[in-house]
Design a protein around this motif. Structure first.
Motif, mmCIF file in Angstrom:
data_model
loop_
_atom_site.group_PDB
_atom_site.id
_atom_site.type_symbol
_atom_site.label_atom_id
_atom_site.label_comp_id
_atom_site.label_asym_id
_atom_site.label_seq_id
_atom_site.Cartn_x
_atom_site.Cartn_y
_atom_site.Cartn_z
ATOM 1 N N GLU A 165 1.546 2.412 -10.290
ATOM 2 C CA GLU A 165 0.184 2.699 -9.822
ATOM 3 C C GLU A 165 -0.733 2.854 -11.021
ATOM 4 O O GLU A 165 -0.281 3.259 -12.097
ATOM 5 C CB GLU A 165 0.160 4.036 -9.045
ATOM 6 N N ALA A 166 -2.024 2.560 -10.802
ATOM 7 C CA ALA A 166 -3.002 2.716 -11.888
ATOM 8 C C ALA A 166 -4.213 3.490 -11.369
ATOM 9 O O ALA A 166 -4.735 3.171 -10.298
ATOM 10 C CB ALA A 166 -3.458 1.358 -12.389
ATOM 11 N N VAL A 167 -4.624 4.490 -12.115
ATOM 12 C CA VAL A 167 -5.819 5.240 -11.708
ATOM 13 C C VAL A 167 -6.767 5.420 -12.900
ATOM 14 O O VAL A 167 -6.349 5.379 -14.050
ATOM 15 C CB VAL A 167 -5.483 6.630 -11.103
ATOM 16 N N ALA A 189 -18.722 -3.731 -7.176
ATOM 17 C CA ALA A 189 -18.870 -5.157 -6.872
ATOM 18 C C ALA A 189 -18.192 -6.032 -7.922
ATOM 19 O O ALA A 189 -17.987 -5.614 -9.060
ATOM 20 C CB ALA A 189 -20.352 -5.500 -6.813
ATOM 21 N N GLY A 190 -17.896 -7.262 -7.511
ATOM 22 C CA GLY A 190 -17.501 -8.279 -8.477
ATOM 23 C C GLY A 190 -18.760 -8.835 -9.119
ATOM 24 O O GLY A 190 -19.813 -8.895 -8.486
ATOM 25 N N ALA A 191 -18.657 -9.217 -10.397
ATOM 26 C CA ALA A 191 -19.833 -9.715 -11.119
ATOM 27 C C ALA A 191 -19.568 -11.098 -11.691
ATOM 28 O O ALA A 191 -18.465 -11.389 -12.157
ATOM 29 C CB ALA A 191 -20.191 -8.756 -12.249
ATOM 30 N N ALA A 303 -15.890 -10.087 -13.658
ATOM 31 C CA ALA A 303 -14.845 -9.225 -13.095
ATOM 32 C C ALA A 303 -14.883 -9.337 -11.579
ATOM 33 O O ALA A 303 -15.953 -9.470 -10.996
ATOM 34 C CB ALA A 303 -15.054 -7.781 -13.517
ATOM 35 N N PRO A 304 -13.716 -9.279 -10.945
ATOM 36 C CA PRO A 304 -13.713 -9.212 -9.483
ATOM 37 C C PRO A 304 -14.130 -7.813 -9.023
ATOM 38 O O PRO A 304 -14.331 -6.917 -9.858
ATOM 39 C CB PRO A 304 -12.251 -9.503 -9.120
ATOM 40 N N GLU A 339 -16.758 -3.371 -13.105
ATOM 41 C CA GLU A 339 -15.863 -2.578 -13.957
ATOM 42 C C GLU A 339 -14.601 -3.400 -14.151
ATOM 43 O O GLU A 339 -14.062 -3.926 -13.165
ATOM 44 C CB GLU A 339 -15.469 -1.316 -13.172
ATOM 45 N N ASP A 340 -14.122 -3.501 -15.389
ATOM 46 C CA ASP A 340 -12.950 -4.372 -15.559
ATOM 47 C C ASP A 340 -11.633 -3.691 -15.192
ATOM 48 O O ASP A 340 -10.576 -4.306 -15.237
ATOM 49 C CB ASP A 340 -12.943 -5.070 -16.923
ATOM 50 N N MET A 341 -11.702 -2.427 -14.735
ATOM 51 C CA MET A 341 -10.531 -1.807 -14.085
ATOM 52 C C MET A 341 -10.074 -2.704 -12.932
ATOM 53 O O MET A 341 -8.910 -2.684 -12.526
ATOM 54 C CB MET A 341 -10.926 -0.418 -13.572
ATOM 55 N N ALA A 342 -11.010 -3.512 -12.395
ATOM 56 C CA ALA A 342 -10.693 -4.437 -11.309
ATOM 57 C C ALA A 342 -9.481 -5.312 -11.636
ATOM 58 O O ALA A 342 -8.675 -5.630 -10.748
ATOM 59 C CB ALA A 342 -11.903 -5.328 -11.028
ATOM 60 N N PHE A 343 -9.339 -5.702 -12.921
ATOM 61 C CA PHE A 343 -8.217 -6.586 -13.286
ATOM 62 C C PHE A 343 -6.882 -5.869 -13.128
ATOM 63 O O PHE A 343 -5.902 -6.465 -12.703
ATOM 64 C CB PHE A 343 -8.391 -7.105 -14.719
ATOM 65 N N PHE A 344 -6.835 -4.571 -13.473
ATOM 66 C CA PHE A 344 -5.584 -3.813 -13.272
ATOM 67 C C PHE A 344 -5.298 -3.678 -11.769
ATOM 68 O O PHE A 344 -4.170 -3.828 -11.327
ATOM 69 C CB PHE A 344 -5.675 -2.419 -13.901
#
Ligand SMILES: [Zn+2]
Ligand SMILES: [Zn+2]
Length: 397
Positions: A165-167, A189-191, A303-304, A339-344
């Motif tokens: 899990e990732a937080v 949102a995705g950008a 980023a998604p 936010e590039d946390m989206a990739f994780f």
């Protein structure tokens, strides 16, 4: 009690944050910051790997007992902003500023590392403290290279450490101190970056009949793009299209051969992403064609959307109620920023939460990326309570 542990750590946490604020570093240049992080993680008994995706750091705390591997992610980069605060600890690096609060995120991460290390004997599984570079991306314009999260994933950290899990959390000034947003589903949102190059035929400003004017075509495209959100997107969908740059021409009496429009689009979900990308291309090429020009459209994903797992959100929700009952929880807020946390979160289930850092007077502090930005340091306490509380609950024996 975590609360007592945080009280004991609070002064140090503030000192770390202020030191980092004075020494901000841009994307992929976070060398001093990474050094501070690595030294502290080692002092706390973590196994440390440095230099991942240039400046990324991972500290692992292995309880020696089998259990989940939990990834806690923090960003550490500053922005190319000239600081305009009167803080005693304002930036020492001209033109570089921690204007998004990532100095606070690092301080929060190190305080959590300290609490987890203190509680190691009652934990099972492993904790990964991941400090990534370049959340803000590494450049501007359409040729922007990948940011830090994607870079660390490409460096193989998920295969190597196999987190379950990732937080992560962002201190957020748009939300009052004392509030926490835990939103199941897409929270950010995705950008994408949009670039439209309009090619026409240049000529004398006094003889427009001999030209195909890309400035006029660009202006028509700019206006027509605004019909996409109002006329093609369902009123129940959340989408933004902003054209933010329009460059053309160099002389008042010359019609140029080319105009370039750039901007950003924000979407949630694949279907609206595809719809918007298709309509931008259709509108730009066909309006350009009607004006005797051509348009070349490029849409590049930054980023998604940040997709939270309902199950992990539920676990964090319970942890916040348990460890920080004085905080208000909002379960229904989304932001159009990305936010590039989206990739994780594309690869592993997890949750990204927002910690209110805007003080108790709404609007009293500047927003993120503003030269006068600063956040309510008290919010760092809440971020530690939420994330350390969650980690202790998930990993306790
Ligand atoms: Zn930012
Ligand atoms: Zn940020």
């Amino acid at each position: 009690m975590i609360k007592d542990q945080i009280n004991a750590l609070y002064e140090d946490m503030v000192a770390v944050r202020r030191d980092l604020h004075q020494h901000p570093e841009l994307a992929f240049q976070e060398i001093r910051t990474a050094g501070v992080i690595a030294a502290e993680l080692r002092r706390l008994g973590f196994t440390v790997e440095e230099g991942i995706a240039v400046t990324g750091v991972i500290g692992m705390l292995d309880s020696g007992r089998s259990g989940k591997t939990l990834l806690l992610r923090f960003d550490m980069d500053a922005l190319p902003v000239i600081e305009a605060t009167d803080l005693a600890y304002c930036s020492n690096h001209p033109g570089v500023m921690h204007a998004c609060g990532h100095d606070g995120h690092v301080a929060v991460g190190l305080a959590i590392a300290s609490i987890l290390s203190e509680n190691k004997d009652s934990l099972q599984g492993r904790v990964l403290m991941l400090f990534q570079p370049a959340e803000e991306g590494s450049g501007t314009g359409i040729l922007k290279t990948t940011g830090g999260a994607e870079a660390m994933i490409l460096a193989g950290v998920l295969q190597k450490y196999a987190p379950d899990e990732a937080v992560a959390a962002h201190l957020w000034n748009g939300i009052p101190t004392g509030e926490v947003v835990i939103h199941a589903g897409a929270i950010m949102a995705g950008a994408d970056q949009i670039q439209i190059t309009v090619n026409g035929r240049g000529g004398h400003g006094a003889q427009p009949q001999l030209t195909a004017d890309p400035v006029l075509a660009g202006a028509q495209i700019l206006a027509a793009l605004q019909s996409i959100v109002s006329r093609n997107v369902s009123p129940q969908d959340t989408v933004v299209i902003s054209i933010t740059m329009f460059h053309a021409g160099e002389a008042v009496n010359v019609i140029p051969a080319k105009a370039v429009l750039q901007g950003t689009m924000r979407t949630f979900g694949q279907a609206s992403h595809e719809l918007i990308a298709r309509r931008i291309t259709e509108v730009a090429t066909q309006v350009a064609g009607a004006m005797g020009c051509t348009a070349d459209v490029q849409i590049n994903r930054i980023a998604p959307a940040v997709e939270n797992s309902a199950r992990v959100c539920d676990e964090i929700h319970k942890a916040v109620i348990r460890h920080a009952p004085h905080l208000n929880i909002d379960t229904n807020k989304i932001l159009m920023v990305s936010e590039d946390m989206a990739f994780f979160l594309q690869k592993i289930p997890g949750c990204y939460i927002l910690i209110g850092a805007g003080g108790t007077q709404p609007g009293s502090l500047h927003g993120h990326h503003h030269p006068g930005f600063t956040f309510d340091e008290e919010a760092m306490r809440h971020a530690v309570l939420a994330l350390a509380g969650y980690a202790l609950d998930v990993l306790s024996t």
